[in-house]
Design a protein around this motif. Structure first.
Motif, PDB file in Angstrom:
ATOM      1  N   LEU C  94       0.616  -2.060  -0.348  1.00  0.00           N
ATOM      2  CA  LEU C  94      -0.088   0.045   0.282  1.00  0.00           C
ATOM      3  C   LEU C  94       0.662   1.235   0.263  1.00  0.00           C
ATOM      4  O   LEU C  94      -0.128   2.286  -0.970  1.00  0.00           O
ATOM      5  N   ARG C  97       2.225   1.512  -3.659  1.00  0.00           N
ATOM      6  CA  ARG C  97       1.650   2.306  -4.488  1.00  0.00           C
ATOM      7  C   ARG C  97       1.328   3.382  -4.799  1.00  0.00           C
ATOM      8  O   ARG C  97       0.952   4.388  -5.111  1.00  0.00           O
ATOM      9  N   SER C  98       0.588   4.102  -3.036  1.00  0.00           N
ATOM     10  CA  SER C  98       0.691   5.603  -2.626  1.00  0.00           C
ATOM     11  C   SER C  98       1.639   6.113  -2.818  1.00  0.00           C
ATOM     12  O   SER C  98       1.188   7.527  -3.491  1.00  0.00           O
ATOM     13  N   GLU C 202      -5.956   6.050  -3.054  1.00  0.00           N
ATOM     14  CA  GLU C 202      -6.885   4.876  -2.734  1.00  0.00           C
ATOM     15  C   GLU C 202      -7.648   5.302  -1.558  1.00  0.00           C
ATOM     16  O   GLU C 202      -7.591   5.499  -1.121  1.00  0.00           O
ATOM     17  N   GLN C 204      -9.685   2.460   0.961  1.00  0.00           N
ATOM     18  CA  GLN C 204      -9.622   0.811   1.311  1.00  0.00           C
ATOM     19  C   GLN C 204     -10.541   0.864   2.697  1.00  0.00           C
ATOM     20  O   GLN C 204     -10.607   1.350   3.590  1.00  0.00           O
TER      21      GLN C 204
ATOM     22  N   THR D 188      -7.986   3.507 -13.036  1.00  0.00           N
ATOM     23  CA  THR D 188      -8.977   3.447 -11.192  1.00  0.00           C
ATOM     24  C   THR D 188      -9.230   1.655 -11.648  1.00  0.00           C
ATOM     25  O   THR D 188      -9.881   1.174 -12.847  1.00  0.00           O
ATOM     26  N   GLN D 204     -12.412  -1.700  -1.739  1.00  0.00           N
ATOM     27  CA  GLN D 204     -10.958  -0.984  -2.026  1.00  0.00           C
ATOM     28  C   GLN D 204     -10.407  -0.916  -3.512  1.00  0.00           C
ATOM     29  O   GLN D 204     -10.517  -1.354  -4.681  1.00  0.00           O
ATOM     30  N   THR D 206      -7.699   1.886  -6.400  1.00  0.00           N
ATOM     31  CA  THR D 206      -7.098   2.046  -6.311  1.00  0.00           C
ATOM     32  C   THR D 206      -6.339   2.550  -8.334  1.00  0.00           C
ATOM     33  O   THR D 206      -7.145   3.050  -8.806  1.00  0.00           O
TER      34      THR D 206
END
Lengths: 243, 243, 243, 243, 243, 243
Positions: C94, C97-98, C202, C204, D188, D204, D206
């Motif tokens: 995470l 990716r962020s 993101e 989640q 996305t 979720q 991303t």
């Protein structure tokens, strides 16, 4: 007051250094310190690990292990457990450092020697027997490399000899070359690695029970130096004998 | 002739011992030896490992690790590699043995203390800083266990104090408390662990380059004893301060 | 009805972003969200992983870990267990990716930045603190690479800023930036990563107890966006301050 | 403008849910979302993991894996590599959480259900197919446990149904149930897990390329809710059919 | 006296060989020996392992695994355990050797074929079903490589066909192609791999209970040869059918 | 036409079976088949693995390993690699099965015997030497257990003897007991394990190059049976000698 096996405090166990034990290895020694038996093989390969390539210098390393039933109670294999224990790591590193102390990497050239020290039977002092035997296997391997011209003519990769012995204080008395039963009962336990000319390569002293003072430390060092001196003689004798 | 950072040969780096660093641990210390910073936490749990159950005796153990970028070049995480390296194993074992030398297991009762020593920044001497800081964290954890009545009233699980320092010979001069640059250039490197009353718990000397003789060994031991003595005072001061 | 630590539902915990924490890393930040403290270091190396060589593009990755006693109860080290747990893997991915969401690989050139996020003390929201702190460490590392000419003049490898915050519904009330006690009691828990211009990187959300409806989801997203906006300001302030 | 396989943006791929695929498992389903095929088996055992013993409550967990050649290019087996990758961990955890959201542990009693989701062929959306299929396998396993009186008469361990679908924005258009080629090109990517009554269990999202705004997020959520609703109907139909 | 499933002693179970099961693999077969179902995929890649580079010769290898609930009781995943068990290793090696017996490496050229044999449902004889199915997948993969010109025109990498069957003595009667219940009760269990022209590639006989004599061994070999002959016919039929 | 070492085709290498090699193990044998030397130790412990507890039956298992330089070229340690290779697994399992074929578990009672077979020097036939030596170590260990009353008076846990030998076809000639150079050149290689009364425990034949026909198989079996018969005599002689 004599020791459990009748020795005097400053006496080594019967030592045997049997060269040429294996037909495959470039050097191989079955070393015994009393009932402790360690098979030491030296394997020579041309080339060095990646991080040393192009340096013109060689490398020497060691791996120590115990057969599962070398001890009184069977121990699980580290290969089965999938990892190497801390003690094994520690001793492998100690053996490697001890031998490297007498190696001239430049003279060795870009060759690698791996010392495998496998304990076939353990009765105390396996790491010191391993160092003492591995030195002789290394000497044979280096001689092999010289004969094979892997080492350039006129170069001597070994700058000296190295041997090791354990010492400890048992019931207040400093003793040389502890067997397992003495080791278990020792208040202080020390492993000392010396060169053939009597200088120190490693000194590792541990208070197993009570901390020790400077006087005790000195007594142990005296014993160890004399023990290593005797082992150096035995190494020389072994290497001078026809294999 | 002064050292790289202006110290005299027998001078420690600036030492700081910061207690109560973590809100969770029963004891926690951020210890600094110059730029070397180690976070030491002591975790107390009731009960002991299986092999010690019913003995009435406690257990103390330690784990050492370095953050990946605590060093000049980033090192891979041992968790990612899936195994612990030999150096980590060796140091974890050394810290555990050193602290156990001042623990009275009977007085501790069936409780376990785990010392975690995580190096946040490394500049030489991480293992000796870890031992020195971990002792203080242990003392706080033991005091906590006494307040919580995990340790029986009137029992003192600590039989003394313990501290550690590195010494080495650089360009022929014996130096106390080597920083990283000195450590790299040292011919001989020794880690010494002493109790507060000046006796030895561990002596680990290694010839990095040339073997060392008895005179050098003695000079190093002298330096180490005086360094540990000074560290013992700093530990006492830290523990006497209000947290 | 105020929160356990006296905050209003839409209030962040005290945030601190301390740059230059480590002397070795190219970027380093100790970030605190209340009692949650994460040390984020950014390590720059020339070159990229094998699968990216020759692409002219850089790479950014992250590793997250917790010190064993960062939590209320000591957790076993993943290095000792010999494998990385699912939660650690998930969070490391995470974070990576962020940060990659605001990286222009072409502008970065064939350089790699590794972000290490080590939790020194945990009190909820460690992954969002890690992302928020790691961005600042990354910005410092990129600036370093620009000064060292690893990045070509005039190129800006960062296309924006990124920050993260947790939100959740506790006893029916949507709350911003949960501390551990709130997190444990939350029915729904959501981590949101936003760019400095308010878009999502993101989202989640997880129903810990009862599933949540669209209205609740919207309320949580509103809170998160406002929280990330505030964090973006704090990041900017930190980066504008003289280190 | 139609999709790569001729679907409209809000259309699912052909879905098939084949119950009773395996003769051994208490529940087993071969689920297909187009060319994505996942074998889901539910294994019931009496008893629960150690940490849950005596609680009177059951446990449900899941493991996800891909056959090495389920994908276009062969992937190495995780058993051969000796460790589970982050993606596998992440998906296994997601499946487990999703199913637990509709389980009443008390009603299940001290029984454990393990859902194994093995991808036989992958073409995008393997995790959402796995959740959708695993729910049906779980329902069959629970019915089996009721018939075998492992679950007490009159108790219903399932509090609802659960299904999952992926959504994403490809070339600016929000699409339902992405196949692999669409997934690769998506800016996305979002996986949404809903209960049969239309509430959220997991969201979720991303940003694979550019961050996304609130309007895009809302469009994706709308698509996902309608997709899950359709899947819930198909699950019901499958469970009502004679096996 | 008929068998548990009504077969005569020298009768195979119903065999099915379903080609083209997977859309990704160069060759793929779902093979069934009664309730035993194995998915065999053949993956072709250009190039060979490092130790074979430049030899002009190809390589063929195999990996066998069981899905966790392919068996009556769920087995733990080897990926989760972090290591491959002895039985898995043994069978993977057997499959690889068996197929290599009919491969002309020179004709194959520097290409590698990996056979993955994953047991979807187990009812005895999984290794022999795997070999029999993998041969057909290999034949399809080789034909693919010929069409793609990876194999030079006019070269035939396969020198013959190969199939395998189990035989055993149950209650004193030699039986062909044991199902699980028979396998469990067998005194002697033998797996035999034959080429299509009736010669032996592997003979592996094991006394599960009492040792067996030469007469019994001969009876088992007779049965096995006839079974392999029948399987060779079924393989040929499958390969001659339009996929 | 004589063999590489001057033997006739049906001649064993010089065999030596040296009992009592280790002071710790309950049974220990250094067995040599020519230059192949294997140290076999048998370790007896009271109790059985968990899955066998309360059955009243014992257990016998085996572990095989090679020292790193037992071979011509040094092999990496499996403990260092962190996993056991397929060949090691396969041979360990073969040795265990072979010995269990002559064990009466009821008579052994709830005791476990572990046979460790460590190859000190390899020159072909290590697994057959290991089985032959391990049987003698097992016999000594069982006698020890009888003397220690771990086995009940009047019970005989061994139902017979077991020995093993390799055979193979080299340049068209069937040969007994292959040395390494012969093994490498063999078209067919077979390992046969027989009981002392001439029945088969294991037959494992592999076509290394060309498949073999029934006539060749029969010739190999004849040779193997006669070799095992001779080994049975040598085992008996060794066991009858005073240790």
């Amino acid at each position: 007051m004599s020791r459990i096996d009748g020795r005097t405090p400053e006496q080594l166990r019967p030592i045997s250094i049997e060269r040429g034990w294996s037909k495959h290895a470039e050097g191989s020694v079955l070393v015994s310190f009393g009932d402790t038996k360690v098979l030491c093989t030296a394997s020579v390969t041309e080339g060095v690990p990646r991080w040393r390539k192009g340096s013109g210098e060689g490398w020497v390393t060691a791996e120590y292990a115990m057969l599962p039933r070398s001890t009184n109670t069977r121990g699980d294999r580290e290969s089965v457990k999938g990892k190497i224990g801390g003690r094994t790591h520690e001793i492998s590193r100690l053996i490697g450092r001890s031998l490297r102390a007498v190696v001239d990497y430049k003279a060795l050239g870009e060759n690698t020697v791996v010392l495998d020290c496998d304990v076939l039977q353990a009765d105390g002092g396996t790491r010191t027997a391993a160092i003492t035997g591995a030195y002789v296997a290394l000497a044979d391997a280096v001689a092999w490399a010289q004969r094979k011209k892997l080492v350039r003519a006129g170069r001597q990769p070994l700058t000296g000899t190295v041997a090791a012995v354990s010492v400890g204080i048992v019931s207040g008395v400093p003793l040389l070359d502890l067997c397992y039963e003495e080791d278990v009962r020792a208040d202080t336990d020390m492993n000392v690695v010396c060169t053939g000319d009597g200088r120190f390569v490693e000194v590792q002293g541990t208070a197993e029970a009570a901390p020790f003072d400077r006087t005790e430390l000195n007594a142990l060092l005296d014993l160890a130096v004399s023990g290593c001196d005797r082992l150096a003689t035995l190494q020389r004798d072994a290497l001078e004998a026809t294999e």
